[in-house]
Design a protein around this motif. Structure first.
Motif, short mmCIF file in Angstrom:
data_model
loop_
_atom_site.label_atom_id
_atom_site.label_comp_id
_atom_site.label_asym_id
_atom_site.label_seq_id
_atom_site.Cartn_x
_atom_site.Cartn_y
_atom_site.Cartn_z
N LEU A 62 0.82 -1.21 0.00
CA LEU A 62 0.00 0.00 0.00
C LEU A 62 0.86 1.26 0.00
O LEU A 62 0.48 2.28 -0.57
N PHE A 63 2.04 1.20 0.63
CA PHE A 63 2.91 2.37 0.75
C PHE A 63 4.10 2.31 -0.20
O PHE A 63 5.06 3.06 -0.03
N ARG A 67 3.69 0.91 -7.98
CA ARG A 67 2.62 -0.06 -7.71
C ARG A 67 2.91 -1.44 -8.28
O ARG A 67 2.17 -2.39 -8.02
N ASN A 79 -1.01 9.93 -5.91
CA ASN A 79 -1.77 9.19 -4.91
C ASN A 79 -1.54 9.74 -3.50
O ASN A 79 -0.43 10.17 -3.16
N THR A 81 -2.06 8.15 0.29
CA THR A 81 -2.34 6.94 1.04
C THR A 81 -2.46 7.26 2.52
O THR A 81 -1.60 7.94 3.09
N GLU A 104 -5.85 2.79 3.06
CA GLU A 104 -6.46 2.93 1.74
C GLU A 104 -5.73 4.02 0.97
O GLU A 104 -5.17 4.96 1.55
N THR A 105 -5.71 3.89 -0.37
CA THR A 105 -5.09 4.87 -1.26
C THR A 105 -6.16 5.60 -2.05
O THR A 105 -7.09 4.97 -2.58
N ARG A 125 -10.55 5.11 -5.54
CA ARG A 125 -9.97 4.60 -4.29
C ARG A 125 -9.52 3.15 -4.48
O ARG A 125 -10.14 2.39 -5.23
N SER A 126 -8.46 2.78 -3.80
CA SER A 126 -8.00 1.41 -3.84
C SER A 126 -8.87 0.55 -2.92
O SER A 126 -9.78 1.04 -2.25
#
Length: 278
Positions: A62-63, A67, A79, A81, A104-105, A125-126
């Motif tokens: 996520l971080f 990606r 993005n 996050t 969440e991203t 949103r992820s």
């Protein structure tokens, strides 16, 4: 073919702590984190793809700035996050009892770089990622991961693992894995003494999508004062077409000297989580 990409990453986190419990024996933390990534778009379709892919959705990925795993593709990003973690620890030793994480991203602009065959993600949103870990509670350990799609209101991926571990040679594991459209499996494994000189080992993974087990093994160990012997019989799927393979491991161990035969001990340690021969 070539590419040149500036990458901007801003990462900020804070850890808040307070004592709780009788006489402040426990420490509770609250750890919010904010991360911003900007990577401009570059057309990379002329570059071959050797080992890049999409990593599993988890709090580490996520971080990530990129990606994709690997560097055959650098994904464009704009993005933000957001994540938060809380932990409960023993104040004196730092031993962790409980950990819970949510993250969440938010995509401020739509990503355009894709892998061959990949459909561009048009969501703002992820997946919402959540993680829960309960450790060292009377020999019980619990691990739960879930990736939840807020647009479709459904679970995309989940993992549940329950473990009872009173000793290195006494362990029982139960697990369930789910990935929408590709994986739905239940797993049970164990290593346990069944007598003064005998130990039992076993594992079974069942696929609900294939409606059959994809791996099963059973093993026994005999322990004497100066020698020991392990025998493991295994049946598993060996190819994508469903072909099966049957094998066995036999190992004779002379304590204090050496061992002879196939590596049954290393196979068991890799197959039964938490197992470690004494």
């Amino acid at each position: 073919p070539s590419r040149s990409l500036p990458i901007l990453t801003l990462d900020s986190a804070v850890q808040l702590e307070r004592n709780s419990g009788r006489d402040g024996t426990r420490l509770v933390t609250l750890e919010p984190r904010v991360n911003y990534v900007y990577i401009p778009y570059r057309d990379q379709n002329l570059l071959p793809v050797f080992d890049s892919g999409l990593p599993d959705p988890n709090f580490v990925s996520l971080f990530r700035a990129n990606r994709y795993s690997g560097f055959d593709r650098i994904g464009d990003a704009n993005n933000l996050t957001l994540g938060i973690t809380t932990r409960m620890l023993r104040s004196r030793t730092g031993q962790q009892y409980l950990s819970a994480t949510l993250g969440e991203t938010v995509h401020l602009s739509q990503p355009r770089v894709t892998l061959p065959g990949e459909t561009a993600d048009t969501r703002r949103r992820s997946d919402l990622l959540a993680n829960l870990e309960l450790t060292a509670y009377r020999n019980w350990n619990l691990h739960y991961d879930v990736a939840w799609n807020p647009d479709s209101s459904r679970t995309e991926k989940s993992l549940l693992a329950l473990q009872y571990l009173p000793a290195g040679n006494k362990v029982v594991n139960l697990g369930y894995r789910y990935t929408r459209g590709s994986v739905e499996q239940a797993e049970a494994s164990a290593a346990w003494p069944i007598g003064r000189h005998w130990d039992f080992y076993g594992r079974r993974i069942y696929s609900f999508l294939d409606r059959r087990p994809i791996e099963t093994f059973t093993g026994f160990q005999y322990r004497a004062s100066c020698w020991g012997m392990r025998l493991v019989l295994r049946d598993s799927v060996s190819s994508r077409s469903g072909e099966r393979d049957t094998g066995w491991y036999l190992q004779l161990e002379l304590k204090g000297l050496s061992s002879v035969g196939s590596g049954a001990d290393s196979f068991l340690q890799g197959s039964i989580q938490g197992y470690s021969p004494q």
